[in-house]
Enzyme design. Sequence first.
Site, PDB file in Angstrom:
ATOM      1  N   CYS A   1      13.350  24.252  67.104  1.00 14.18           N
ATOM      2  CA  CYS A   1      14.739  24.684  67.242  1.00 14.18           C
ATOM      3  C   CYS A   1      15.582  23.407  67.271  1.00 14.18           C
ATOM      4  O   CYS A   1      15.065  22.308  67.395  1.00 14.18           O
ATOM      5  CB  CYS A   1      14.955  25.435  68.554  1.00 14.18           C
ATOM      6  SG  CYS A   1      14.003  26.936  68.700  1.00 14.18           S
TER       7      CYS A   1
ATOM      8  N   ARG B   1      15.904  22.791  61.359  1.00  9.97           N
ATOM      9  CA  ARG B   1      14.907  22.995  62.417  1.00  9.97           C
ATOM     10  C   ARG B   1      14.806  24.463  62.837  1.00  9.97           C
ATOM     11  O   ARG B   1      13.946  24.840  63.626  1.00  9.97           O
ATOM     12  CB  ARG B   1      15.253  22.152  63.648  1.00  9.97           C
ATOM     13  CG  ARG B   1      15.287  20.650  63.416  1.00  9.97           C
ATOM     14  CD  ARG B   1      15.649  19.904  64.680  1.00  9.97           C
ATOM     15  NE  ARG B   1      14.698  20.196  65.729  1.00  9.97           N
ATOM     16  CZ  ARG B   1      13.525  19.578  65.865  1.00  9.97           C
ATOM     17  NH1 ARG B   1      13.161  18.660  64.994  1.00  9.97           N
ATOM     18  NH2 ARG B   1      12.696  19.889  66.843  1.00  9.97           N
TER      19      ARG B   1
ATOM     20  N   TRP C   1      14.641  28.825  66.035  1.00 12.27           N
ATOM     21  CA  TRP C   1      13.513  29.239  65.204  1.00 12.27           C
ATOM     22  C   TRP C   1      12.640  30.062  66.136  1.00 12.27           C
ATOM     23  O   TRP C   1      11.930  29.513  66.979  1.00 12.27           O
ATOM     24  CB  TRP C   1      12.756  28.031  64.657  1.00 12.27           C
ATOM     25  CG  TRP C   1      11.616  28.430  63.782  1.00 12.27           C
ATOM     26  CD1 TRP C   1      10.299  28.546  64.140  1.00 12.27           C
ATOM     27  CD2 TRP C   1      11.672  28.787  62.406  1.00 12.27           C
ATOM     28  NE1 TRP C   1       9.544  28.945  63.077  1.00 12.27           N
ATOM     29  CE2 TRP C   1      10.350  29.107  61.993  1.00 12.27           C
ATOM     30  CE3 TRP C   1      12.681  28.871  61.479  1.00 12.27           C
ATOM     31  CZ2 TRP C   1      10.038  29.500  60.704  1.00 12.27           C
ATOM     32  CZ3 TRP C   1      12.378  29.265  60.179  1.00 12.27           C
ATOM     33  CH2 TRP C   1      11.081  29.574  59.803  1.00 12.27           C
TER      34      TRP C   1
ATOM     35  N   ASN D   1      13.932  23.868  73.297  1.00 11.48           N
ATOM     36  CA  ASN D   1      13.108  23.810  72.093  1.00 11.48           C
ATOM     37  C   ASN D   1      11.671  23.609  72.562  1.00 11.48           C
ATOM     38  O   ASN D   1      11.380  22.670  73.292  1.00 11.48           O
ATOM     39  CB  ASN D   1      13.536  22.640  71.197  1.00 11.48           C
ATOM     40  CG  ASN D   1      12.557  22.433  70.048  1.00 11.48           C
ATOM     41  OD1 ASN D   1      11.926  23.389  69.600  1.00 11.48           O
ATOM     42  ND2 ASN D   1      12.397  21.198  69.599  1.00 11.48           N
ATOM     43  N   GLY D   2      10.783  24.509  72.166  1.00 13.30           N
ATOM     44  CA  GLY D   2       9.373  24.373  72.548  1.00 13.30           C
ATOM     45  C   GLY D   2       8.773  25.740  72.825  1.00 13.30           C
ATOM     46  O   GLY D   2       9.392  26.770  72.565  1.00 13.30           O
TER      47      GLY D   2
ATOM     48  N   GLU E   1      -4.409  26.760  43.547  1.00  9.14           N
ATOM     49  CA  GLU E   1      -3.234  26.307  44.315  1.00  9.14           C
ATOM     50  C   GLU E   1      -2.787  24.931  43.843  1.00  9.14           C
ATOM     51  O   GLU E   1      -1.592  24.673  43.681  1.00  9.14           O
ATOM     52  CB  GLU E   1      -3.529  26.301  45.811  1.00  9.14           C
ATOM     53  CG  GLU E   1      -2.430  25.706  46.683  1.00  9.14           C
ATOM     54  CD  GLU E   1      -1.061  26.367  46.516  1.00  9.14           C
ATOM     55  OE1 GLU E   1      -0.976  27.457  45.904  1.00  9.14           O
ATOM     56  OE2 GLU E   1      -0.059  25.785  46.957  1.00  9.14           O
TER      57      GLU E   1
ATOM     58  N   LYS F   1       1.075  24.039  42.470  1.00  7.73           N
ATOM     59  CA  LYS F   1       1.873  22.957  43.070  1.00  7.73           C
ATOM     60  C   LYS F   1       2.376  22.001  41.997  1.00  7.73           C
ATOM     61  O   LYS F   1       3.539  21.626  41.962  1.00  7.73           O
ATOM     62  CB  LYS F   1       1.037  22.171  44.090  1.00  7.73           C
ATOM     63  CG  LYS F   1       0.902  22.775  45.437  1.00  7.73           C
ATOM     64  CD  LYS F   1       2.118  22.667  46.304  1.00  7.73           C
ATOM     65  CE  LYS F   1       2.949  23.892  46.522  1.00  7.73           C
ATOM     66  NZ  LYS F   1       2.457  25.208  46.603  1.00  7.73           N
TER      67      LYS F   1
ATOM     68  N   GLU G   1       5.010  23.760  39.543  1.00  7.82           N
ATOM     69  CA  GLU G   1       6.330  24.175  40.045  1.00  7.82           C
ATOM     70  C   GLU G   1       7.223  22.990  40.404  1.00  7.82           C
ATOM     71  O   GLU G   1       8.438  23.131  40.409  1.00  7.82           O
ATOM     72  CB  GLU G   1       6.192  25.125  41.227  1.00  7.82           C
ATOM     73  CG  GLU G   1       5.612  24.538  42.491  1.00  7.82           C
ATOM     74  CD  GLU G   1       5.611  25.559  43.639  1.00  7.82           C
ATOM     75  OE1 GLU G   1       6.580  26.317  43.783  1.00  7.82           O
ATOM     76  OE2 GLU G   1       4.623  25.582  44.387  1.00  7.82           O
TER      77      GLU G   1
ATOM     78  N   HIS H   1     -16.682  28.560  27.581  1.00  4.99           N
ATOM     79  CA  HIS H   1     -16.586  29.845  26.859  1.00  4.99           C
ATOM     80  C   HIS H   1     -15.256  29.976  26.126  1.00  4.99           C
ATOM     81  O   HIS H   1     -14.672  31.041  26.071  1.00  4.99           O
ATOM     82  CB  HIS H   1     -16.779  31.002  27.857  1.00  4.99           C
ATOM     83  CG  HIS H   1     -18.126  30.986  28.512  1.00  4.99           C
ATOM     84  ND1 HIS H   1     -19.275  31.350  27.863  1.00  4.99           N
ATOM     85  CD2 HIS H   1     -18.507  30.567  29.750  1.00  4.99           C
ATOM     86  CE1 HIS H   1     -20.311  31.205  28.675  1.00  4.99           C
ATOM     87  NE2 HIS H   1     -19.871  30.731  29.833  1.00  4.99           N
TER      88      HIS H   1
ATOM     89  N   LYS I   1      13.312  29.503  47.555  1.00  5.40           N
ATOM     90  CA  LYS I   1      12.327  29.410  48.637  1.00  5.40           C
ATOM     91  C   LYS I   1      11.766  30.786  48.987  1.00  5.40           C
ATOM     92  O   LYS I   1      10.596  30.924  49.282  1.00  5.40           O
ATOM     93  CB  LYS I   1      12.953  28.785  49.895  1.00  5.40           C
ATOM     94  CG  LYS I   1      11.970  28.607  51.053  1.00  5.40           C
ATOM     95  CD  LYS I   1      10.790  27.743  50.673  1.00  5.40           C
ATOM     96  CE  LYS I   1       9.740  27.675  51.765  1.00  5.40           C
ATOM     97  NZ  LYS I   1       8.494  27.032  51.280  1.00  5.40           N
TER      98      LYS I   1
END
Length: 610
Positions: free
Chosen positions: A2, A27, A75, A99-100, A482, A486, A489, A505, A605
Amino acid sequence: MCGIIGYTGSQRSVPILIDGLRTLEYRGYDSAGIAVRQGDGISIVKAKGRLDRLASLLDSRADLTGGCGIGHTRWATHGEPSDRNSHPHATERLALVHNGIIENYAELEEMLRLQGYTFDSETDTERAAKLVDLYYRETSDPVKAIFKAAALIRGSYAFGVIYADIPNKIYAMRRDSPLIVAQSKDGGLIASDIPAILRHTHSYYRLQEGVVAELNGECVKFYDSNLHSIDQPAEQVDWDVEQAQKGGYPHFMLKEIFEEPDSLRKTIAPRIVDGLPHFGVEQLDGDFFARFEGIHIIACGTAMHAGIIGKSIIEKLARVPVNVEIASEFRYRDPILRKNDLVILISQSGETADTLAALRHAKAQGIYTLAIVNVIGSSVAREADSVIYTWAGPEIAVASTKAYSVQLSILYLFALRLALLEGTMTEDEVRAVCARMLEEIPAAVEKAIAMSDRVRDIARAYMNAEHLFYIGRNVDYDLCVEGSLKLKEISYIHSEAYASGELKHGTISLITDGVPVIALTTISHVCEKTISGIREVISRGARVLSICSESLADKYQIPYSDQLIVPEVDELLSPFPTVTLLQLFAYHVSALKGYDVDKPRNLAKSVTVE
Ligand code: AGP
């Protein structure tokens, strides 16, 4: 994560608080609020939603002229985003931002209820605020009250506190969570991070743990737990605001890769209790999941790629069949879902339209749904029957990195839990893997991160490729998928992941002189076969970057043009450091090409359209 801000001085605090929160929105941004010392009390304005909503509420509050206030952008970790869960939390004596994560908040609540306190929110922070209040009532000492409260708290915190009967002063204390304090020509400031103070000063103090800071607008004082005044060295920073939001990293993506060890610790540690997987979700911790016949993992993009690894791990450890589906295909395939199946939705944002649609389709068929989500209170999280949160903190870069890694960790713990229920692993075997997860995964990822400069040097040789292949077998192939996304993109290089045994093949016809091939060899029982595949492409002129485990590199002569050795880790856990190297490779190729790594062209996003 946060964002906390506080200001006390000769200026009106509201605009300074809002301006500071804007620089901290990276944050957390699901709700925000401020508290201002006004007259002989405290006025609070807070609301769910982005900071703009709070700012618009404050447009009509010209009455808030106070020069001392604290602010917070959230957050969510305890209690979904809502007005009442927003910070600051207050009593008639004080207001507090945090925050925590306070781990023993339920215990504290019980004690506080016995003292006559009641609660309006679901947050751990409200419990902390009332704990400080309790000791302020007892001691009438603003510093001692914070120390006494902190002594009972288990977990991480950064607090900002103002008291109704103490004009113009802010108090701050931290443990594990970051908090800086500063004295500028305009007044005193506290903040979670440097961006929030840069408009006022480039000099700050990184608050030491076990110390309470007191700011009165003229100077900052620091007190130890004996209430003795102590000194702290000041630090200087020469970043601009944007650099500071990235913590000095050139891009959020690199910052978020570097945050992986911490995100993994935060996600894994609370979910291993007495050495065994424990999700703190009733159904997940009972034998509820023993009855499932089949599992379907539905997601998009990188989240779906995490699901592919999940399939491999769940089938390997629990021997339960797993089907992985692209969310946008799932409901249009009229999928076969049996009533005792389980559908797992994986999503960082929890707002991906394709994944949400798949969730609703499964629920409409009466199938139990479990969500693995990073954003607390998001749509997928709210609509699923159960949710397991990944505590990676906000992921700002469009290319998902730390979210993928923590999704893997949840899938591993889920597989171990299921293996216990299915009897395919003994308790001791599960304990052993859990212990290794805690000890080895963050450490191995840290070692992979330490290879970033070496990865960049190798990336230079591949940055101008037009086409590039990723090959591997078994879990290595799952990781290739993956790695390929990455690279595509963010560097716009066309790449393809191929099962190395399948290349011959047909597709091997595309391997000509100098075509780059990235070959993963971390899985021992398929290593020799992969080496055959590597030899096949080298004989046709490929340039091979071998990403392999040290033990296999020692045991076999793995041919390569360039080599990256994956930091040593139990083979079962090798995806964690391996994917970090793949993420770094893609990052450096894109950065070397000078592209906008955090905001690649055409991408968003969170894809909230189908
Ligand atoms: C990840 O690098 C991509 N940006 C994208 O594939 C993403 O993983 C996908 O859109 C799913 O997003 P979600 O995890 O928020 O549901």
